[in-house]
Design a protein around this motif. Structure first.
Motif, PDB file in Angstrom:
ATOM      1  N   VAL A 122       0.852  -1.189   0.000  1.00 36.55           N
ATOM      2  CA  VAL A 122       0.000   0.000   0.000  1.00 36.55           C
ATOM      3  C   VAL A 122       0.887   1.238   0.000  1.00 36.55           C
ATOM      4  O   VAL A 122       1.785   1.375   0.838  1.00 36.55           O
ATOM      5  CB  VAL A 122      -0.928   0.014   1.234  1.00 36.55           C
ATOM      6  N   GLY A 123       0.646   2.123  -0.964  1.00 36.57           N
ATOM      7  CA  GLY A 123       1.453   3.344  -1.042  1.00 36.57           C
ATOM      8  C   GLY A 123       2.919   3.010  -1.198  1.00 36.57           C
ATOM      9  O   GLY A 123       3.308   2.230  -2.058  1.00 36.57           O
ATOM     10  N   ASN A 124       3.750   3.598  -0.331  1.00 41.39           N
ATOM     11  CA  ASN A 124       5.180   3.271  -0.368  1.00 41.39           C
ATOM     12  C   ASN A 124       5.628   2.729   0.989  1.00 41.39           C
ATOM     13  O   ASN A 124       6.710   3.041   1.485  1.00 41.39           O
ATOM     14  CB  ASN A 124       6.003   4.499  -0.762  1.00 41.39           C
ATOM     15  N   LEU A 125       4.789   1.879   1.599  1.00 36.70           N
ATOM     16  CA  LEU A 125       5.140   1.245   2.878  1.00 36.70           C
ATOM     17  C   LEU A 125       6.121   0.103   2.590  1.00 36.70           C
ATOM     18  O   LEU A 125       5.773  -1.072   2.608  1.00 36.70           O
ATOM     19  CB  LEU A 125       3.877   0.723   3.576  1.00 36.70           C
ATOM     20  N   ASN A 126       7.367   0.506   2.310  1.00 39.54           N
ATOM     21  CA  ASN A 126       8.318  -0.452   1.747  1.00 39.54           C
ATOM     22  C   ASN A 126       9.553  -0.703   2.609  1.00 39.54           C
ATOM     23  O   ASN A 126      10.563  -1.200   2.121  1.00 39.54           O
ATOM     24  CB  ASN A 126       8.756   0.026   0.352  1.00 39.54           C
ATOM     25  N   ASN A 127       9.463  -0.378   3.908  1.00 43.11           N
ATOM     26  CA  ASN A 127      10.646  -0.538   4.754  1.00 43.11           C
ATOM     27  C   ASN A 127      10.537  -1.749   5.672  1.00 43.11           C
ATOM     28  O   ASN A 127       9.740  -2.657   5.444  1.00 43.11           O
ATOM     29  CB  ASN A 127      10.886   0.749   5.560  1.00 43.11           C
ATOM     30  N   HIS A 128      11.319  -1.762   6.749  1.00 43.86           N
ATOM     31  CA  HIS A 128      11.377  -2.902   7.667  1.00 43.86           C
ATOM     32  C   HIS A 128      10.067  -3.126   8.416  1.00 43.86           C
ATOM     33  O   HIS A 128       9.877  -4.180   9.022  1.00 43.86           O
ATOM     34  CB  HIS A 128      12.528  -2.725   8.645  1.00 43.86           C
ATOM     35  N   ILE A 129       9.175  -2.149   8.375  1.00 43.57           N
ATOM     36  CA  ILE A 129       7.827  -2.306   8.940  1.00 43.57           C
ATOM     37  C   ILE A 129       6.821  -2.559   7.824  1.00 43.57           C
ATOM     38  O   ILE A 129       5.973  -3.450   7.912  1.00 43.57           O
ATOM     39  CB  ILE A 129       7.415  -1.049   9.751  1.00 43.57           C
ATOM     40  N   GLY A 130       6.913  -1.791   6.756  1.00 43.90           N
ATOM     41  CA  GLY A 130       5.966  -1.904   5.649  1.00 43.90           C
ATOM     42  C   GLY A 130       5.993  -3.252   4.949  1.00 43.90           C
ATOM     43  O   GLY A 130       4.938  -3.794   4.586  1.00 43.90           O
TER      44      GLY A 130
END
Length: 424
Positions: A122-130
């Protein structure tokens, strides 16, 4: 609590939340910590608002059976996501790169969802949480999950790959993004290539741009690769017909007219096309998927306002994306052209040099009006108009009448240049 037991609870209550402002009934709240907040302090509120359980890592906040104590909430979230991924039969496609990740991810999802049950970041939730949150959104009927991975330092993509364990991967490009964290362009190439390293190490599938010399050289001897090219007959042929302003593409006997501007978006479309081809999506559905995608969130949006045709590309910027945006804008047909450029962030010691190069490039293109905004751009040696802060630009625009023009607005997210729209 052991991971297997927690997973049993997740299967009963398969919605994860990390923000008490977005609690839904019977979700599981993970009390994450940040520099300026401690999620443990919100555990009680989360349960009061309807969460079935709250996962915490500070014993003092364990008030009842609905609060589950673990050693580390973030680590538990990541391990749960990896465990869920392993239980799922869904195919995982991961993608990273310096520019175009989110648009490419949306295009891939738009194409594949015509023929498969898909989920995507979703969106740019692309890190260690996303990334864990994306994996935990995989449902029983999900066939393909498209997982975007972002990084601003080395070893981050390697870490995210170990969580997602992708079956397929794609790198959009290697550009001048997050130079400060990666330690220069070579560091960017090394860091983004960690996705390749994982896939090759596990004999997984790689999609790639065969017209990108770096990608081609890195994958030269790897067998499990599927490439696209405009010129190399060894790979799937996709042709750019035009981009004035919208990208038009030829694939076999099908012509695709997108709602995307910029030749750089041609490559983003190619990634979706090659994946559609691999997964046996009909060309008719590939066309449908790409042509139905409308950019949003300040990414390559075309906006008509007060006689101006505006390309709003103010979600993010780095030297690579700024250069191609300017080159594309220079090639568009328009009587009057105005450019607004905002500072590029996270460039570290390269900031002065990179901003000067972009200022020089913009000036060489002789637009009718070039306006540079931000501390870095205002410090460049240029004959163009510069404004150190947005308020000064705002005052200028309120007192200036701009003739009807084609306008490019491009800058890093922190510059919030979409505010210019209200001043035109």
């Amino acid at each position: 609590m052991k991971l297997e037991k927690l997973y049993e609870l997740f299967l009963q209550f398969p919605v994860v939340c990390t923000d008490t402002r977005k609690i839904t009934t019977n979700c599981i709240f993970f009390a994450l910590k940040g520099d300026n907040f401690n999620g443990n302090t919100f555990a009680k509120k989360a349960i009061e608002n309807g969460a079935a359980y709250a996962i915490i890592d500070e014993k003092e906040y364990q008030t009842n059976d609905q609060t589950i104590l673990v050693n580390d909430v973030l680590e538990t979230l990541q391990k749960l996501a990896n465990h869920h991924r392993k239980q799922s039969s869904a195919k995982i496609i991961s993608l990273t790169g310096s520019n175009g990740k989110t648009t490419t991810k949306e295009l891939i999802n738009s194409v594949l969802s015509t023929s498969y049950k898909t989920i995507a970041t979703v969106g740019n939730l692309n890190n260690h949480i996303g990334v864990p949150l994306t994996l935990l959104s995989i449902k029983k009927d999900t066939e393909i999950a498209i997982v975007e991975m972002g990084a601003n330092h080395q070893k981050e993509i390697e870490f995210l790959s170990k969580i997602a364990e992708p079956d397929y991967g794609y790198i959009t490009n290697f550009g001048k993004a997050h130079l400060e964290g990666f330690g220069g362009v070579e560091g960017v190439i090394k860091g983004k290539s960690e996705l390749y390293d994982f896939l090759i190490g596990h004999n997984k599938h790689i999609f790639f741009n065969a017209d990108d010399a770096i990608q081609l050289s890195k994958l030269n001897s790897y067998i499990n690769k599927y490439g696209f090219s405009q010129t190399n007959e060894k790979y799937y042929k996709i042709i750019l017909l035009s981009a004035n302003p919208f990208v038009t593409i030829q694939v076999e006997d099908i012509e695709i007219t997108t709602k995307l501007v910029g030749t750089y978006n041609f490559i983003n479309c190619c990634a979706a096309i090659i994946m559609g081809k691999y997964f046996n999506v009909t060309l008719a559905n590939v066309k449908k998927g790409i042509e139905s995608y409308i950019p949003s969130n300040n990414r390559s949006q075309i906006i008509e306002k007060n006689g101006h045709r505006i390309i709003l590309d103010a979600y993010n910027a780095n030297p690579s994306s700024m250069k191609v945006a300017l080159e594309n804008f220079a090639n568009l047909e328009a009587e009057q052209k105005i450019v607004f450029l905002g500072d590029m962030f996270e460039l570290g010691s390269s900031a002065k040099k990179e901003h000067q190069e972009i200022a020089d490039l913009a000036s060489s293109m002789k637009f009718n009006n070039t306006i540079l905004v931000g501390k870095n751009f205002s410090a460049t040696n240029t004959k163009e108009k510069t404004f150190e802060i947005f308020d000064d630009l705002s005052s200028y625009l309120k007192n200036t009448s701009l003739s009807k023009s084609a306008i490019l607005i491009k800058g890093s997210r922190g510059m919030a240049l979409e505010r210019i729209l209200d001043l035109l």
